[in-house]
Structures are given as structure tokens and as C-alpha cells.
Design a protein around this motif. Structure first.
Motif, mmCIF file in Angstrom:
data_model
loop_
_atom_site.group_PDB
_atom_site.id
_atom_site.type_symbol
_atom_site.label_atom_id
_atom_site.label_comp_id
_atom_site.label_asym_id
_atom_site.label_seq_id
_atom_site.Cartn_x
_atom_site.Cartn_y
_atom_site.Cartn_z
ATOM 1 N N ASP A 1 0.848 -1.188 0.000
ATOM 2 C CA ASP A 1 0.000 0.000 0.000
ATOM 3 C C ASP A 1 0.890 1.246 0.000
ATOM 4 O OD1 ASP A 1 -1.610 2.228 0.749
ATOM 5 O OD2 ASP A 1 -3.095 0.858 1.610
ATOM 6 N N GLU A 2 0.954 1.927 -1.144
ATOM 7 C CA GLU A 2 1.845 3.070 -1.277
ATOM 8 C C GLU A 2 1.500 4.193 -0.303
ATOM 9 O OE1 GLU A 2 2.533 4.503 -5.184
ATOM 10 O OE2 GLU A 2 2.866 2.515 -6.045
ATOM 11 N N ASP A 3 0.211 4.426 -0.096
ATOM 12 C CA ASP A 3 -0.206 5.501 0.808
ATOM 13 C C ASP A 3 0.230 5.200 2.240
ATOM 14 O OD1 ASP A 3 -1.357 6.918 -1.252
ATOM 15 O OD2 ASP A 3 -3.360 6.065 -0.946
ATOM 16 N N GLU A 4 0.074 3.951 2.641
ATOM 17 C CA GLU A 4 0.422 3.575 4.014
ATOM 18 C C GLU A 4 1.939 3.658 4.226
ATOM 19 O OE1 GLU A 4 -0.618 0.081 7.313
ATOM 20 O OE2 GLU A 4 -1.156 -0.201 5.197
ATOM 21 N N VAL A 5 2.704 3.202 3.251
ATOM 22 C CA VAL A 5 4.162 3.277 3.350
ATOM 23 C C VAL A 5 4.610 4.739 3.349
ATOM 24 C CG1 VAL A 5 6.351 2.737 2.204
ATOM 25 C CG2 VAL A 5 4.533 1.010 2.313
ATOM 26 N N ALA A 6 4.026 5.552 2.472
ATOM 27 C CA ALA A 6 4.380 6.973 2.408
ATOM 28 C C ALA A 6 4.045 7.683 3.715
ATOM 29 C CB ALA A 6 3.655 7.644 1.249
ATOM 30 N N CYS A 7 2.934 7.297 4.332
ATOM 31 C CA CYS A 7 2.541 7.883 5.615
ATOM 32 C C CYS A 7 3.583 7.589 6.685
ATOM 33 C CB CYS A 7 1.172 7.350 6.033
ATOM 34 S SG CYS A 7 0.554 8.031 7.591
ATOM 35 N N TYR A 8 4.105 6.359 6.689
ATOM 36 C CA TYR A 8 5.143 6.004 7.657
ATOM 37 C C TYR A 8 6.406 6.828 7.405
ATOM 38 C CZ TYR A 8 8.687 3.395 10.201
ATOM 39 O OH TYR A 8 9.718 3.060 11.043
ATOM 40 N N LEU A 9 6.770 7.004 6.139
ATOM 41 C CA LEU A 9 7.958 7.785 5.806
ATOM 42 C C LEU A 9 7.807 9.225 6.265
ATOM 43 C CD1 LEU A 9 8.727 6.410 2.210
ATOM 44 C CD2 LEU A 9 9.789 5.741 4.374
ATOM 45 N N LYS A 10 6.603 9.773 6.145
ATOM 46 C CA LYS A 10 6.351 11.131 6.636
ATOM 47 C C LYS A 10 6.525 11.188 8.147
ATOM 48 C CE LYS A 10 3.122 12.482 2.957
ATOM 49 N NZ LYS A 10 1.714 12.838 2.642
ATOM 50 N N LYS A 11 6.072 10.150 8.833
ATOM 51 C CA LYS A 11 6.235 10.108 10.287
ATOM 52 C C LYS A 11 7.714 10.090 10.672
ATOM 53 C CE LYS A 11 1.829 7.839 11.450
ATOM 54 N NZ LYS A 11 1.197 6.610 12.020
ATOM 55 N N PHE B 1 10.152 5.327 14.596
ATOM 56 C CA PHE B 1 11.475 4.714 14.775
ATOM 57 C C PHE B 1 12.271 5.420 15.863
ATOM 58 C CE2 PHE B 1 15.873 3.766 12.929
ATOM 59 C CZ PHE B 1 15.958 2.577 13.618
ATOM 60 N N ASP B 2 13.401 6.040 15.531
ATOM 61 C CA ASP B 2 14.262 6.620 16.569
ATOM 62 C C ASP B 2 14.034 8.115 16.772
ATOM 63 O OD1 ASP B 2 15.302 7.589 14.249
ATOM 64 O OD2 ASP B 2 17.370 6.941 14.598
ATOM 65 N N HIS B 3 12.992 8.662 16.112
ATOM 66 C CA HIS B 3 12.605 10.072 16.263
ATOM 67 C C HIS B 3 13.742 11.036 15.910
ATOM 68 C CE1 HIS B 3 9.032 8.478 18.230
ATOM 69 N NE2 HIS B 3 9.820 7.779 19.011
ATOM 70 N N ALA B 4 14.578 10.631 14.961
ATOM 71 C CA ALA B 4 15.698 11.482 14.540
ATOM 72 C C ALA B 4 15.338 12.362 13.351
ATOM 73 C CB ALA B 4 16.900 10.620 14.183
ATOM 74 N N GLY B 5 14.168 12.101 12.733
ATOM 75 C CA GLY B 5 13.765 12.898 11.585
ATOM 76 C C GLY B 5 14.446 12.512 10.295
#
Length: 454
Positions: free
Chosen positions: A304-314, A321-325
Motif C-alpha cells: 500500500d503506497e499511501d500507508e508506506v508513504a505515511c510512515y515515511l512522513k512520520k 522509529f528513533d525520532h531522529a527525523g
């Protein structure tokens, strides 16, 4: 109890550390005021010219009508396109790391007779001093293999009767020995750690002189010494692609800086190992693997491209993940449109994923590679293109090769010692001044106050 005391951060240390931060922080705007090139790079990521080299060239731009514009990345070893090097030995169904090491060190592609002689010389040097494994590697094994490797390198100094001789013949001898011994020092260090800290069986296999560096790594690592032809081939390609990357990368620049002081080979290489250990350099592929593991746990549908892209935005918003941005494995200090090493690697990753039954994961990596630049460009102002770098795929490859994560960065070192050696010798041949860049003091002048008046 002693170990805990040794590692304890006491309230006094906490208070003193606050003082360090209070009196050690420099106002960010001062770097702009004094035109400081932080990280020795300008805003566009272009490095400050600090030296000359004939060993390798990293290209990411080309001249069009007199203007520098981004282009597909290229990497040259001694002027030879690394894509052509890999394509050459793959077509001839042979291993390439030894040929690459020869090219980097001596500036020429060896013929068959010369290559065989060089490979035999490395095999001859692939023997540790008597009782070194028992007396050094087995004693107080570290949980971090890079520290183990550095300690072993520094200890080899005491076994070398000509340790401080910096003549080119002697340094070349030392470098060839280190190129030959790095696989043993790394893997044996891991075996000791795995035995004493993890309670696993201890395996110390001897290398075979007729095997390549890649084959010997797999042979001495695995309990049954077994491996497939494709596994050895992919690991060999990984070694070739990591062997060298210009004089400006952090660890190779370290090699030049420390060599310029006139110190011994073992100290210079240990310093470079310390640089490579850092997660911003050699440890980046570990971050990629752990980031992908986190994604797998938080994304239900990997297609799911939208779901993966949403994670990348997060990730970019420091919400995952490690909240490093950061999206690890994406972007490079030099390359913009593409990293040629990642492009070369990808075809082999595809083949290995099929052999290992991990095709779905490969599709996920490919999807992230396609989506991440779009997400980054939409979320942030960038000064050049963003593409997958070699670390994006190397960690996945190592996991498919069943290499323990503790050896990911040492594998990098096993490869890069060839480049470090070439740069150390180049620095000695062209010996100039000790490398000493300038730092501008921005502290205020103050009077000395007697202790009773403070």
C-alpha cells in the motif's frame, strides 16, 4: 559491582556535564557570520577542497554550457569506472575484491599472472601471530566488533619489529598484512563475543589459501563453513563497492590527517576504524535494517503506497522509529540523482532475495526507494536530489547472507582497509605539512580571578 561502578554516571558527573553544555554551546548564527563551512561542506553539500588524490573520484555533476548540473552518480577507482570493473569480473565468473585492492594500491589493473601472485601474497599474510587468538582476541571480548578490531590492530604493533618505520616498502608490507588479516580479526572477534557473552558454541575455522576474501569470510564465520556461489559472489561485490570512496569521506580523511603527523600504520588505521564505527558513517546500514524492521511492525500492507508513504512522513516528523527525523539510506553528501554503488548492488540484491525466498521484502525496499525522494522533497527544502545510497541495500544483503548485525560495520572495514592503505601510502609519498585546519575562537577575553575571589 566493579563493572557497574566503572560505568556509573554519578550526580557529580551530571552536574559537571551541565556546566560543559552551558559553557560549550556556540550560537548557531556565528557559523554564518564567520562563513564557517560546517562539516567542511557548503550549503549545496559540496566539500571544501583540502587535498589532491589519484586513487578515486566521486562524480555527481557535469558541466553543461559552462554550468554545473546534477547527473547520475559515477565512481572511478584510479580512473576506471567501478561499474566496468564489476561488470568485467562478473562476466569472467571470478572474484573482484583482490583485483580492486591491487588497482587501488598500485594504480594499474593487474594481468592474470600478476593478480595470481598478489592473491598468493595476501594468502601468505593471512596468518595471525602465534597464540594471538588465544592471548588477545579471546581475552575480554567486546560487544562491539569495531572496538575489538581496533584493539587487535593496535596490539599488532607490539608484534611488529619495524612498527614505526614509515618508509613506503615497510608501510606497504604492513598494509597488505592488515588487508589479509582484517577478515580473521573481525570474525574471530565475533566468535569470541558470541561464545563468552551469548553462550554459543565457539568456532575458529582456518582460512584456505585458494579461496577469495569473500569466500573465506563465509567459511570462517559459519559453523559448517558452507556457502553458495551466489552468496560469495554478492559479498565479493559488496567488498568491491565499499573498498574506496574518495579522500573526503570521514574515515579516509582521518587516514590522511593522522598519517600526516608521521605516526605508525597501526595507529593511523585504528583512528580510521574509530571514525568508521560512527552511525553517521559505517554504521548507517544498521540503522536502515532497524528502520525497516520498525516499518514492518507498523505498516500492515507493505504494498500500500499511501500507508508506506505515511510512515515515511512520520519518520521525517520524528514520530516513528528513533525520532531522529531521518529516512536512513536516503541521500548522500555528494551524490544527488543516484549512487552508482546502490544501482550496481540492486541487481544482485534481487537475485539473492529470490534464492533466499525474501522477494516480498525486496519489493518493499524498492517501493521505499521510489517513494522516499518524493516524500522528502514534498516535506523539506533540499539543495540537491535525494536518492538511495549504498547503505540502503547493504544491510538487507548482509541479513540475507545471515551475517550477524555485529559484523555489518566490520565488513565495511574489511573492504575499506584497501582504500585506507592506498591513501596512507599516497599521503606518505607526497608528504607535506601536518594537516591542521583553522578554528576561530568566539569566546570573550576575561581577566584571571584569584581562587579566593571566585
Amino acid at each position: 559491582m566493579m563493572a557497574n561502578k566503572f560505568s556509573e554516571i554519578t550526580p557529580d558527573i551530571l552536574n559537571l556535564s551541565e556546566l560543559c553544555v552551558k559553557n560549550g554551546s556556540i550560537a548557531p548564527e556565528l557559523y554564518g557570520k564567520f562563513d564557517v563551512k560546517r562539516g567542511l561542506r557548503d550549503l549545496n553539500g559540496k566539500g571544501v577542497l583540502t587535498g589532491l588524490t589519484e586513487i578515486s573520484e566521486v562524480c555527481s555533476t557535469k558541466l553543461v554550457d559552462g554550468e554545473s548540473v546534477p547527473c547520475e552518480g559515477k565512481l572511478y577507482y584510479r580512473g576506471v569506472d567501478v561499474e566496468k570493473i564489476v561488470g568485467g569480473f562478473i562476466r569472467e565468473n571470478r572474484f573482484g575484491f583482490e583485483e580492486t585492492a591491487y588497482l587501488l594500491l598500485f594504480g594499474e589493473l593487474p594481468d592474470r599472472k600478476t593478480l595470481d601472485k598478489f592473491t598468493a601474497l595476501l594468502a601468505q599474510y593471512r596468518t595471525l601471530p602465534t597464540s594471538f587468538v588465544r592471548d588477545i582476541i579471546m581475552k575480554a571480548p567486546s560487544k562491539d566488533m569495531m572496538n575489538t578490531l581496533a584493539r587487535s590492530v593496535l596490539t599488532l604493533y607490539s608484534y611488529d619489529e619495524r612498527a614505526d618505520d614509515v618508509s613506503v616498502p615497510n608501510v606497504l608490507r604492513q598494509c597488505l598484512q592488515l588487508i589479509a588479516l582484517f577478515p580473521l580479526l573481525s570474525v574471530y572477534g565475533y566468535q569470541a563475543y558470541n561464545h563468552y557473552h551469548e553462550g554459543q558454541s565457539l568456532y575458529i575455522h582456518s582460512p584456505l589459501p585458494e579461496l577469495s576474501t569473500a569466500e573465506n569470510i563465509l567459511r570462517i564465520l559459519r559453523p559448517d563453513s558452507g556457502y553458495t556461489a551466489l552468496e560469495a559472489r554478492v559479498l565479493d561485490v559488496a567488498l568491491v563497492l565499499h573498498a574506496e570512496h574518495g579522500g573526503g569521506n570521514n574515515s579516509t580523511f582521518t587516514t590522511h590527517v593522522v598519517t600526516s603527523s608521521g605516526t605508525d600504520t597501526y595507529s593511523a588505521v585504528a583512528a580510521s576504524l574509530g571514525s568508521l564505527k560512527g552511525p553517521k558513517h559505517g554504521g548507517a546500514n544498521i540503522k536502515v535494517v532497524r528502520m525497516i524492521d520498525d516499518l514492518k511492525q507498523n505498516v500492515r500492507d507493505w504494498e500500500d503506497e499511501d500507508e508506506v508513504a505515511c510512515y515515511l512522513k512520520k519518520l521525517l516528523h520524528k514520530e516513528a522509529f528513533d525520532h531522529a527525523g531521518l529516512i536512513y539510506g536516503m541521500g548522500h553528501a555528494v551524490y544527488s540523482l543516484s549512487d552508482p554503488r546502490a544501482n550496481i548492488f540492486k541487481a544482485f540484491v534481487s537475485s539473492l532475495s529470490e534464492e533466499k525466498g525474501r522477494g516480498e521484502e525486496f519489493k518493499l525496499y524498492s517501493l521505499i526507494e521510489r517513494l522516499a525522494p518524493q516524500v522528502i522533497s514534498a516535506e523539506r527544502k533540499i539543495y540537491k536530489g535525494v536518492s538511495a545510497n549504498v547503505d540502503f541495500y547493504s544491510g538487507f544483503v548482509y541479513s540475507m547472507l545471515d551475517l550477524p548485525i555485529e559484523l555489518y560495520t566490520p565488513i565495511f572495514a574489511i573492504s575499506r582497509i584497501a582504500g585506507w592503505s592506498a591513501h596512507r601510502i599516497e599521503e606518505l609519498i607526497n608528504a607535506g605539512k601536518i594537516i591542521r585546519p583553522a578554528y576561530k575562537s568566539v569566546s570573550e577575553r576575561r581577566d584571571y580571578t584569584p581562587i579566593g575571589e571566585r
